[in-house]
Design a protein around this motif. Structure first.
Motif, mmCIF file in Angstrom:
data_model
loop_
_atom_site.group_PDB
_atom_site.id
_atom_site.type_symbol
_atom_site.label_atom_id
_atom_site.label_comp_id
_atom_site.label_asym_id
_atom_site.label_seq_id
_atom_site.Cartn_x
_atom_site.Cartn_y
_atom_site.Cartn_z
ATOM 1 N N ASN A 1 0.875 -1.173 0.000
ATOM 2 C CA ASN A 1 0.000 0.000 0.000
ATOM 3 C C ASN A 1 0.910 1.220 0.000
ATOM 4 N N PRO A 2 0.937 2.026 -1.094
ATOM 5 C CA PRO A 2 1.894 3.140 -1.173
ATOM 6 C C PRO A 2 1.841 4.074 0.028
ATOM 7 N N LYS A 3 0.617 4.398 0.523
ATOM 8 C CA LYS A 3 0.485 5.299 1.661
ATOM 9 C C LYS A 3 1.162 4.701 2.893
ATOM 10 N N THR A 4 0.886 3.415 3.153
ATOM 11 C CA THR A 4 1.495 2.740 4.304
ATOM 12 C C THR A 4 3.011 2.683 4.164
ATOM 13 N N MET A 5 3.489 2.424 2.951
ATOM 14 C CA MET A 5 4.929 2.325 2.741
ATOM 15 C C MET A 5 5.626 3.637 3.077
ATOM 16 N N PHE A 6 5.101 4.748 2.598
ATOM 17 C CA PHE A 6 5.758 6.026 2.849
ATOM 18 C C PHE A 6 5.667 6.442 4.316
ATOM 19 N N LEU A 7 4.525 6.129 4.975
ATOM 20 C CA LEU A 7 4.417 6.444 6.402
ATOM 21 C C LEU A 7 5.442 5.649 7.210
ATOM 22 N N THR A 8 5.639 4.373 6.841
ATOM 23 C CA THR A 8 6.596 3.533 7.563
ATOM 24 C C THR A 8 8.024 4.023 7.335
ATOM 25 N N ILE A 9 8.348 4.364 6.083
ATOM 26 C CA ILE A 9 9.698 4.876 5.788
ATOM 27 C C ILE A 9 9.951 6.170 6.568
ATOM 28 N N ALA A 10 8.944 7.055 6.563
ATOM 29 C CA ALA A 10 9.099 8.334 7.254
ATOM 30 C C ALA A 10 9.268 8.149 8.759
ATOM 31 N N LYS A 11 8.714 7.084 9.288
ATOM 32 C CA LYS A 11 8.828 6.809 10.729
ATOM 33 C C LYS A 11 10.269 6.563 11.137
ATOM 34 N N TRP A 12 11.086 6.017 10.226
ATOM 35 C CA TRP A 12 12.450 5.606 10.583
ATOM 36 C C TRP A 12 13.528 6.491 9.963
ATOM 37 N N ILE A 13 13.214 7.175 8.872
ATOM 38 C CA ILE A 13 14.158 8.176 8.347
ATOM 39 C C ILE A 13 13.796 9.493 9.011
ATOM 40 N N HIS A 14 14.576 9.938 9.989
ATOM 41 C CA HIS A 14 14.179 11.057 10.843
ATOM 42 C C HIS A 14 14.256 12.370 10.076
ATOM 43 N N PRO A 15 13.105 13.044 9.899
ATOM 44 C CA PRO A 15 13.126 14.364 9.253
ATOM 45 C C PRO A 15 13.846 15.368 10.126
ATOM 46 N N GLN A 16 14.345 16.417 9.498
ATOM 47 C CA GLN A 16 15.062 17.450 10.250
ATOM 48 C C GLN A 16 14.116 18.255 11.129
ATOM 49 N N ASN A 17 12.874 18.421 10.697
ATOM 50 C CA ASN A 17 11.896 19.179 11.461
ATOM 51 C C ASN A 17 11.283 18.298 12.533
ATOM 52 N N ASN A 18 11.620 18.530 13.799
ATOM 53 C CA ASN A 18 11.164 17.665 14.882
ATOM 54 C C ASN A 18 9.663 17.741 15.084
ATOM 55 N N SER A 19 9.083 18.869 14.761
ATOM 56 C CA SER A 19 7.636 18.995 14.964
ATOM 57 C C SER A 19 6.879 18.051 14.065
ATOM 58 N N ILE A 20 7.379 17.871 12.878
ATOM 59 C CA ILE A 20 6.725 16.916 11.965
ATOM 60 C C ILE A 20 6.888 15.509 12.484
#
Length: 983
Positions: free
Chosen positions: A960-979
């Motif tokens: 599921n593309p949506k699930t895949m990107f949410l999971t990737i984003a969970k572990w690749i830490h964005p620079q913006n901590n609020s996000i």
């Protein structure tokens, strides 16, 4: 008799008839008349020659008769040098090609005619129109010969300058014949009747005063019908080339009378006097008799066959072009060196190249190297005329690098000299068939190597298939049993009641289980535990019976011994314990094998399902026609339905193994309901069913439990309600509070429909594995029969129960109650909660995708289709990916390049994902590198194993593309901590 002798007799006949009863006063008048006849003959000859040359040029263009044509062909450059010639022209001059090639034509023209030749060239270049002339050419034996030249200018294909193409016809004998004929007027009449052309002479009132026999043949009239008739007469009708009727003023005689000018090569269709239209080429002119009376002379040649041949050739070319370009398979013409000369659109679709790109390649360029050697062997055999055609399966490279399986049929077309001209090939894409054959081979191997006996019979109980275990158990060969009835194994010691129960069960379409006392080929008796199941076709009809049997002779002997020797139990306990332990180990091994088989089947099915769902998802993001979008949407929906069935089977397996778990997490009841309706709305709209939801105001909306399993139950019940509803019906979901405490609440869910309903007898079959209310062969609705079983188990695990109220023809109501914990959060309404969450999710996903853009991910995946799918999904969001085909390649890439995360498939050749993850985690540099499992394995034990080896998370296939990107984003830490915190 040669053609020149025929001309002489025809002209003699004309002279005889025209001059009959006429008086010639002097030789001058006779000479004048002969000159006139000569002019007439020249016109007849010109028409005939032009028609003959046109036909020969058509043959030259389409059938490449240049060298063997009966007319001499040659080409001159601007200096009158001969730059090309055929054998006929060489023979005409009595010299070899070598002596003529690159020599000036002037050197071979009679000195008296050279000025005429220069005039001929001048007219040709000034008018840019075809010209003709008659000249004398020098001949080594005959001194000279008379030749008629016909020519036109043509642009050479490879050069910028023009060349002159000439056709040469020897007319020496004709010249001599005319000379002789003009000295004998009595032969004229005889000659006209042997002319190949029709001759009709009209008075000025258009009445016919003379005709020859050929005119009668062409017009299909007798002498009595023709003589005295006027040119404008109802006996015939003249038509234009397009089939429309001519007006009388357009008739050949009318045109000559009105213009007073000769008519040359006028094509006319004659209708009415014959059964079909006759096409003639007319020449007409005014002539004067000896008495100075004017008359109209008309000559015409029958060109019907020539015209029909031209039309047939045109029709054939158009048919071939239509078939070639619109064929459902790839088609191509290839040069003898393998270069593509012409390709159709279907071939371009198969290999991914445009027509322009493909025409710059050879078939060798796109053929898989291992297949090229065999292909070239056949190819050369065709060239050597050793075979007429060949067909083979081979592989092509697609433009994107994929390997395609195709079936090609090749044949060679040769020219009139039997030399290779071009190849015709027909190419069919068989990649899907090869994939299915590979899957079927795997299934066949699994069945063939099964330790249990397997036999398949037709409905007449004739054996059609047995596996190796069956042969080992019975001692028979396949030749012994194929086509036989299973009774060949009967020992006579199986009770008759067993067979009666067997056939009554199978006849009812149910699965039978029982024991047989059978006898093998050696006469030894053994006991089998058999499960026999009807095999149904797509229409529900039973076509075969599948028997899976286990030899339990030893087990029964063991049981008998235990019963017979109970009094020796203490002495035998250790021995029996060992035997039981061995049996237990075998049972455990069988259970492990079953689990392994289930896990493998889950992986094998989910992997291609990932490709189907992913590719259709990508296709739906592209520009499609409405028809294409409908087809792909239906395919995507069907794949999701198939995935639902697979999930049901896996869930049922978990239930049987006692491994189905219920989570306890915060969730919104509103969101669960909204998601369920969103997923079912398309199905409801497609069937014309309305969906309604009513949630009582006292129902808590923020709860603690398992939202995924609750959604699964609602999806199943509401989906069934839609499936069994009629168009225009409605399905309602009602949720009310039954009990409540400070911490918990008991909710009642009711799904009501106005569908077909269920009879009292059918109600008894519900909530049983692999059964449906309607189990007949004429049922209209599909399904695995597992959905309600799974729902019942989930509801029970949520401390609830499920039941049904239904009446046949009046609809059904499925109800269940479950106990859930309440959150200490403020409750919101259905609509506002759903909309706000949806908007927040959309904003979060959009923001996360922007943050992920520019990151670099290592994709470890061995399936080419999955590689292409995931690479495409990542690329759409600006995420760079590099692919490794196995764990070994992944380790090598990690050493040389830096990645933000790893998407790791678990089952791969060379080194699987588990082993690769262990080796990555063993390196200090990669201890914090996010590794996310990307696999079709869906069992709980698989997820536990992934975490055990060091993987951070799990993304299930189909993706599921949506699930895949949410999971990737969970572990690749964005620079913006609020996000990050919003996740």
């Amino acid at each position: 008799m040669n053609k020149f002798s025929q001309y002489r007799k025809q002209i003699e006949e004309i002279l005889k008839r025209v001059l009959k009863n006429k008086v010639i006063s002097n030789d001058i008048e006779l000479s004048s008349l002969f000159d006139e006849v000569g002019q007439l003959h020249n016109k007849l000859y010109d028409a005939y020659t032009q028609l003959q040359l046109s036909h020969q040029q058509l043959q030259h263009k389409h059938y490449r008769h240049y060298e063997v044509a009966p007319v001499g062909y040659f080409s001159l450059d601007h200096s009158s040098n001969i730059i090309a010639l055929n054998e006929t022209f060489s023979h005409l001059l009595g010299l070899s090609k070598d002596l003529l090639l690159n020599k000036s034509l002037i050197d071979f023209i009679h000195t008296s005619d050279q000025d005429a030749f220069y005039t001929f060239l001048k007219n040709l270049f000034e008018t840019q129109q075809p010209q003709n002339c008659e000249l004398r050419l020098l001949h080594p034996v005959k001194k000279f010969i008379w030749v008629k030249f016909d020519s036109q200018l043509s642009s050479h294909e490879l050069k910028s300058e023009e060349q002159i193409d000439l056709a040469a016809t020897e007319i020496s004998e004709l010249k001599e014949t005319i000379k002789e004929l003009l000295s004998n007027e009595q032969q004229y009449d005889q000659l006209t009747n042997h002319m190949n052309a029709g001759l009709v002479i009209h008075a000025l009132d258009t009445s016919i005063i003379y005709y020859n026999e050929r005119a009668c043949e062409i017009l299909g009239l007798t002498s009595e019908q023709l003589l005295g008739k006027e040119a404008i007469d109802p006996i015939w009708k003249f038509v234009h080339e397009d089939g429309s009727l001519m007006s009388p003023k357009e008739y050949p005689v009318s045109l000559v009378l009105n213009s007073k000018k000769p008519l040359k090569d006028y094509l006319v269709g004659i209708s009415g006097s014959v059964k079909q239209i006759k096409w003639v080429l007319c020449n007409a002119f005014l002539s004067r008799t000896q008495e100075n009376n004017e008359q109209i002379v008309v000559t015409f040649s029958d060109v019907t066959e020539h015209r029909l041949a031209e039309q047939e050739l045109l029709n054939n070319e158009e048919k071939f072009s239509a078939v070639f370009n619109q064929a459902a398979v790839g088609m191509a013409r290839l040069a003898p060196d393998g270069t593509w000369l012409e390709v159709n659109q279907k071939l371009c679709d198969i290999v991914g190249y445009s027509k322009q790109e493909l025409l710059l390649k050879t078939f060798q360029d796109i053929t898989y190297p291992e297949d090229l050697k065999t292909d070239l062997v056949y190819f050369n055999q065709l060239l050597k005329n050793e075979i007429k055609t060949y067909s083979m399966e081979k592989r092509y490279y697609h433009k994107n690098g994929d390997i395609l399986w195709i079936n090609i049929t090749m044949s060679l077309v040769r020219n009139l000299n039997n030399e290779p001209d071009y190849f015709i090939s027909i190419i069919e894409d068989i990649s899907k068939r090869k994939h299915l054959e590979d899957k079927f081979r795997k299934i066949t191997l699994a069945v063939e190597q099964s330790p249990e006996s397997i036999a398949i019979t037709n409905i007449n109980a004739e054996i059609e298939y047995v596996n190796e275990a069956f042969l080992n158990t019975t001692g028979y060969s396949r030749e012994d049993v194929i086509g036989q009835n299973p009774r060949i194994l009967h020992s006579g010691n199986t009770p008759a009641e067993t067979f009666m129960d067997l056939w009554s069960t199978l006849t009812a379409g149910k699965t039978w289980k029982g024991k047989f006392k059978n006898r093998n080929k050696k006469g030894e008796e053994y006991t089998e535990l058999a499960i026999i199941t009807p095999v149904r076709q797509l229409d529900g009809s039973i076509s075969h019976f599948l028997a899976i049997k286990e030899d339990i002779t030893e087990k029964e002997k063991l049981a008998d011994e235990i019963n017979q020797h109970r009094h020796h139990l203490e002495e035998l306990v250790q021995t029996r314990t060992e035997q039981l332990l061995e049996a237990q180990q075998q049972a455990e091994a069988a259970n492990l094998a079953k689990s392994a088989f289930l896990a493998n089947m889950s992986h094998e099915i989910r992997t291609p399902m990932n490709g189907v769902l992913g590719m259709t998802h990508l296709a739906l993001q592209t520009d499609l026609t409405d028809k294409q979008k409908k087809f792909i949407t239906n395919a995507h929906q069907s794949a999701e339905n198939l995935l639902s069935i697979i999930n049901d089977i896996l869930d049922f397996s978990k239930i049987e193994a006692g491994k189905l778990a219920i989570e306890s997490i915060d969730f919104s009841l509103v969101e669960v309901i909204q998601n369920t309706l969103d997923m079912l709305q398309f199905k409801a709209d497609e069937k014309g069913v309305s969906l309604f939801v009513k949630v009582m105001s006292d129902v808590s909306k923020e709860l603690i439990g398992d939202p995924l399993r609750l959604t699964q139950v609602l999806m199943n019940l509401i989906g069934n309600a839609v499936k069994f509803s009629k168009s225009g019906g409605k399905v309602s979901l009602n949720i009310s509070l039954q009990e409540e405490s400070t911490q918990n609440c008991v909710l009642l869910f009711s799904v009501q429909d106005e569908g077909i309903g269920i009879s009292a007898e059918q109600l008894k079959k519900l909530f049983q594995p692999f059964s449906q209310a309607d189990g007949s062969t004429t049922r209209q609705y599909g399904g695995t029969g597992l959905g309600l079983v799974i729902c019942k188990k989930i509801v029970q695990m949520m401390k609830g129960e499920i039941w049904i109220e239904s009446e046949e023809g009046l609809g059904s109501t499925f109800s269940f109650i479950i106990e859930l914990e309440k959150q200490k959060q403020k409750q919101t309404s259905v609509s506002s909660d759903s909309n706000s969450r949806s908007k927040i999710d959309d904003i979060q996903i959009k923001t996360l995708l922007q943050k992920l853009s520019g990151t670099k991910i290592l994709l470890v995946e061995d399936n080419e289709i999955n590689q292409m799918l995931i690479e495409e999904l990542l690329a759409e969001q600006g995420i760079k990916s590099i692919t490794a085909n196995n764990g070994k390649e992944a380790l090598e890439l990690l050493v040389s390049e830096k990645f933000d995360a790893v998407l790791m498939d678990c089952m791969m050749p060379v080194m699987d994902g588990y082993e690769a993850t262990k080796k990555i985690r063993a390196q200090e540099a990669f201890k914090d590198l996010p590794i996310i499992a990307l696999t079709a394995n869906a069992m709980v034990t698989d997820k536990e194993k992934e975490l055990e080896v060091g993987m951070n998370d799990h993304i299930s296939k189909p993706i599921n593309p949506k699930t895949m990107f949410l999971t990737i984003a969970k572990w690749i830490h964005p620079q913006n901590n609020s996000i990050q915190s919003n996740l």
